[in-house]
Scaffold this motif. Sequence first.
Motif, short mmCIF file in Angstrom:
data_model
loop_
_atom_site.label_atom_id
_atom_site.label_comp_id
_atom_site.label_asym_id
_atom_site.label_seq_id
_atom_site.Cartn_x
_atom_site.Cartn_y
_atom_site.Cartn_z
N GLY A 95 0.91 -1.26 -0.07
CA GLY A 95 0.10 0.11 0.06
C GLY A 95 0.93 1.42 -0.07
N VAL A 96 0.50 2.16 -0.74
CA VAL A 96 1.41 3.35 -1.16
C VAL A 96 0.39 4.67 -0.47
CG1 VAL A 96 2.83 2.41 -2.69
CG2 VAL A 96 0.63 3.74 -3.45
N LYS A 97 1.20 5.91 -0.26
CA LYS A 97 0.59 6.90 0.34
C LYS A 97 0.36 7.76 -0.92
CE LYS A 97 1.04 10.30 4.26
NZ LYS A 97 -0.39 10.44 4.45
N ILE A 98 -0.91 8.25 -1.13
CA ILE A 98 -1.40 8.76 -2.31
C ILE A 98 -2.12 10.33 -1.69
CG2 ILE A 98 -1.31 7.56 -4.35
CD1 ILE A 98 -4.02 6.75 -4.16
N GLN A 99 -1.40 11.11 -1.75
CA GLN A 99 -2.02 12.55 -0.87
C GLN A 99 -2.02 12.39 0.59
OE1 GLN A 99 -5.35 13.22 -3.63
NE2 GLN A 99 -4.16 15.07 -4.41
N ASP A 100 -3.28 12.38 1.13
CA ASP A 100 -3.62 11.91 2.73
C ASP A 100 -3.76 10.60 2.95
OD1 ASP A 100 -5.94 12.63 1.28
OD2 ASP A 100 -6.80 13.95 3.23
N ARG A 102 -3.56 6.11 2.64
CA ARG A 102 -2.55 5.08 2.49
C ARG A 102 -3.62 3.92 1.56
NH1 ARG A 102 2.05 2.81 2.67
NH2 ARG A 102 2.78 4.59 3.89
N THR A 103 -3.08 3.33 0.50
CA THR A 103 -3.89 2.47 -0.22
C THR A 103 -4.06 0.99 0.65
OG1 THR A 103 -2.28 1.65 -1.85
CG2 THR A 103 -3.58 3.53 -2.42
N ARG A 104 -4.87 0.24 0.56
CA ARG A 104 -5.10 -1.03 1.10
C ARG A 104 -3.82 -1.97 0.36
NH1 ARG A 104 -11.26 -2.76 0.91
NH2 ARG A 104 -12.01 -1.50 2.62
N GLU A 141 -10.61 -1.75 -3.63
CA GLU A 141 -10.96 -0.55 -3.31
C GLU A 141 -10.73 0.08 -4.79
OE1 GLU A 141 -8.58 1.59 -0.75
OE2 GLU A 141 -6.85 1.00 -1.52
N GLY A 142 -11.55 1.33 -4.86
CA GLY A 142 -11.63 1.88 -6.10
C GLY A 142 -11.60 3.43 -6.02
N LYS A 143 -10.49 4.05 -5.35
CA LYS A 143 -10.38 5.44 -5.21
C LYS A 143 -10.15 6.09 -6.53
CE LYS A 143 -10.06 5.66 -0.68
NZ LYS A 143 -11.20 6.29 0.03
#
Length: 197
Positions: A95-100, A102-104, A141-143
Motif C-alpha cells: 500500500g502506498v501513500k497518495i496525498q493524505d 494510504r492504499t490497502r 478498493e477503487g479510489k
Amino acid sequence: MPNHYRYIIFYKPYGVLSQFTQETPKHTTLKHYIDIPDVYPVGRLDWDSEGLLLLTNNGQLQHRLANPKFGHQRTYWVQVERIPNEDAINKLQRGVKIQDYRTRPAQVRLLSESPQLPERDPPIRFRKNVPTAWLEMTLTEGKNRQVRRMTAAVGFPTLRLVRVSICNLNLDNLQLGQWRDLTVSELELLHNLPKTN
C-alpha cells in the motif's frame, strides 16, 4: 422497482466516458455502444482506461459492489514506463501513500510477457530508449485514478490501463466495444458474494 433486472458486461474502449449523458459533442459515451434503458455502470472506468465495465438496473447489487467496505476484487493489467524493481512492487503490495490516503494492500506481479490485447486507438506514446513493462494489479478498493496514482508514487507512470476482471467476471472472449448479458452461473456467483469483507 424494475420487475426485470438486467446485468451486462461491456469491454469499454479508450476515450469512452463511463456514463450515458453526453457533456459535449466531442465526448463518446456508453450510449454510443449500449442501447438498453435504465442500466447504469457499477463503479467507473476513467475515459483514458479500458476494459471491463459491469452495468445493471439492480441498485442493491450496485451498492454492494461499489462500496469499499465489501472489498470486492478488481484486476487490472497496467503498462508502465520502465521496468519496476522488486522494491517498487513490494511498496505497491503493501500500500502506498497518495496525498493524505494510504492504499490497502494489493496483489501485484510483474507479467513475464505483454498480454494479448487489441491495439489502443490512439496508441500509447513510446519513448525511444525507455522500456515498458506490464503489471497485474488486484485491488479491493477503487479510489479516483488509484492505479495511476499508485504506480506514479513508486516512480513508474502508467501508460495504459485495462481492467480485466471484477470479482468472478472477466473479459473472456468479449471484443473491444462489445457487450453481453451475464450467464446464469456468473449471476449466481455474483449474488453469492460475501455480504461483508
